[in-house]
Design a protein around this motif. Structure first.
Motif, PDB file in Angstrom:
ATOM      1  N   UNK A 169      -3.769  -0.898  16.830  1.00  0.00           N
ATOM      2  CA  UNK A 169      -3.723  -1.654  15.578  1.00  0.00           C
ATOM      3  C   UNK A 169      -4.527  -0.972  14.486  1.00  0.00           C
ATOM      4  N   UNK A 170      -5.641  -0.351  14.859  1.00  0.00           N
ATOM      5  CA  UNK A 170      -6.459   0.366  13.871  1.00  0.00           C
ATOM      6  C   UNK A 170      -5.698   1.574  13.338  1.00  0.00           C
ATOM      7  N   UNK A 171      -5.012   2.283  14.231  1.00  0.00           N
ATOM      8  CA  UNK A 171      -4.218   3.441  13.808  1.00  0.00           C
ATOM      9  C   UNK A 171      -3.100   3.023  12.874  1.00  0.00           C
ATOM     10  N   UNK A 172      -2.378   1.959  13.236  1.00  0.00           N
ATOM     11  CA  UNK A 172      -1.278   1.485  12.389  1.00  0.00           C
ATOM     12  C   UNK A 172      -1.788   1.035  11.027  1.00  0.00           C
ATOM     13  N   UNK A 173      -2.957   0.420  11.008  1.00  0.00           N
ATOM     14  CA  UNK A 173      -3.502  -0.066   9.738  1.00  0.00           C
ATOM     15  C   UNK A 173      -3.755   1.081   8.774  1.00  0.00           C
ATOM     16  N   UNK A 174      -4.269   2.198   9.274  1.00  0.00           N
ATOM     17  CA  UNK A 174      -4.540   3.329   8.402  1.00  0.00           C
ATOM     18  C   UNK A 174      -3.264   4.075   8.026  1.00  0.00           C
ATOM     19  N   UNK A 175      -2.327   4.167   8.962  1.00  0.00           N
ATOM     20  CA  UNK A 175      -1.066   4.833   8.651  1.00  0.00           C
ATOM     21  C   UNK A 175      -0.284   4.083   7.589  1.00  0.00           C
ATOM     22  N   UNK A 176      -0.475   2.778   7.528  1.00  0.00           N
ATOM     23  CA  UNK A 176       0.209   1.966   6.508  1.00  0.00           C
ATOM     24  C   UNK A 176      -0.539   1.943   5.185  1.00  0.00           C
ATOM     25  N   UNK A 177      -1.626   2.681   5.096  1.00  0.00           N
ATOM     26  CA  UNK A 177      -2.416   2.750   3.864  1.00  0.00           C
ATOM     27  C   UNK A 177      -2.586   4.208   3.445  1.00  0.00           C
ATOM     28  N   UNK A 178      -1.486   4.869   3.033  1.00  0.00           N
ATOM     29  CA  UNK A 178      -1.582   6.294   2.681  1.00  0.00           C
ATOM     30  C   UNK A 178      -2.502   6.554   1.496  1.00  0.00           C
ATOM     31  N   UNK A 179      -2.712   5.541   0.639  1.00  0.00           N
ATOM     32  CA  UNK A 179      -3.619   5.729  -0.491  1.00  0.00           C
ATOM     33  C   UNK A 179      -5.040   6.004  -0.049  1.00  0.00           C
ATOM     34  N   UNK A 180      -5.400   5.551   1.140  1.00  0.00           N
ATOM     35  CA  UNK A 180      -6.724   5.839   1.699  1.00  0.00           C
ATOM     36  C   UNK A 180      -6.697   7.103   2.550  1.00  0.00           C
TER      37      UNK A 180
END
Length: 245
Positions: free
Chosen positions: A13-24
């Protein structure tokens, strides 16, 4: 089995959260690559060919600091403010799953940063590295993110979400400069070189330079210092989390 599954799901879930936030995510990966293209490839290849190999190590250190500092520090501060951390602590999952998920994500991003810089160095910068040097630098990058995860965790326990990014930039950029990541320490005032060993980024940079073939002395003192930084930051952060949430 259920405990292991909880760790896996939190990391996923942590990986998916960051992958869905390319601006970060994208600036963290591309920022050091852009600097390396400008200074390590465009300039150094013409004026000082060996500098491309030196700057590969320095910018890989600079690059892997960010996933730990910002991935832990900013997200933890925001999650404390929003109450998400309190919710997660109330859930029936192992306490370490939350930290392990963030740590694995930071290591994955560090690996991406290191691999991108290696590709640029070899194919555009003309840097000749053998397989063992590739693997050594990637190992330094992936494991070297851990002290900065611990430092980011500590900062995330000290400041609220809106203040954490600004403070982390005040830590990140001066630390990189004072560790000799942008300019060799021998070109800077002597006092900066004398104080450089107080920064974890200095010791990580020495390991990265050694990985690509520069003689920086024995590795084990650097490893002990980085391990000491990691443990110290983690203990202080854990103490603050247990007191203040």
């Amino acid at each position: 089995m259920n405990v292991a599954h909880a760790y896996v799901e939190e990391a996923r879930s942590e990986t998916l959260r960051y992958l869905r936030n390319p601006g970060f995510l994208l600036p963290i990966i591309l920022f050091p690559a852009a600097f390396y293209l400008m200074f390590g490839v465009a300039l150094s290849s013409k004026t000082a060919p060996e500098a491309a190999r030196y700057l590969l190590a320095s910018y890989s250190t600079f690059g892997v600091m960010a996933p730990g500092l910002f991935g832990f520090g900013v997200s933890l501060a925001l999650e404390r403010d929003s109450g998400l951390l309190t919710l997660k602590r109330a859930l029936p999952m192992p306490p370490g799953a939350y930290l392990l998920g963030k740590m694995l994500m930071a290591m994955l991003v560090a690996a991406a940063v290191g691999m991108l810089l290696l590709v640029l160095a070899v194919f555009l910068g003309g840097v000749a590295l053998d397989a063992s040097q590739w693997l050594s630098l990637l190992a330094v990058d992936i494991l070297g993110v851990l002290p900065f995860c611990a430092l980011g965790l500590l900062v995330g326990t000290l400041f609220k979400g809106q203040g954490a990014p600004g403070l982390l930039n005040l830590v990140y950029l001066p630390m990189a400069f004072l560790s000799g990541l942008w300019f060799p320490l021998k070109l800077m005032p002597p006092i900066i070189g004398q104080l450089a060993p107080i920064w974890p980024s200095y010791h990580l940079n020495m390991l990265a330079l050694s990985a690509v073939g520069f003689d920086t002395g024995p590795a084990w003192p650097r490893l002990l210092v980085l391990a000491g930084f990691t443990v110290a930051f983690l203990l202080i952060a854990a103490r603050r989390l247990s007191r203040y949430g």
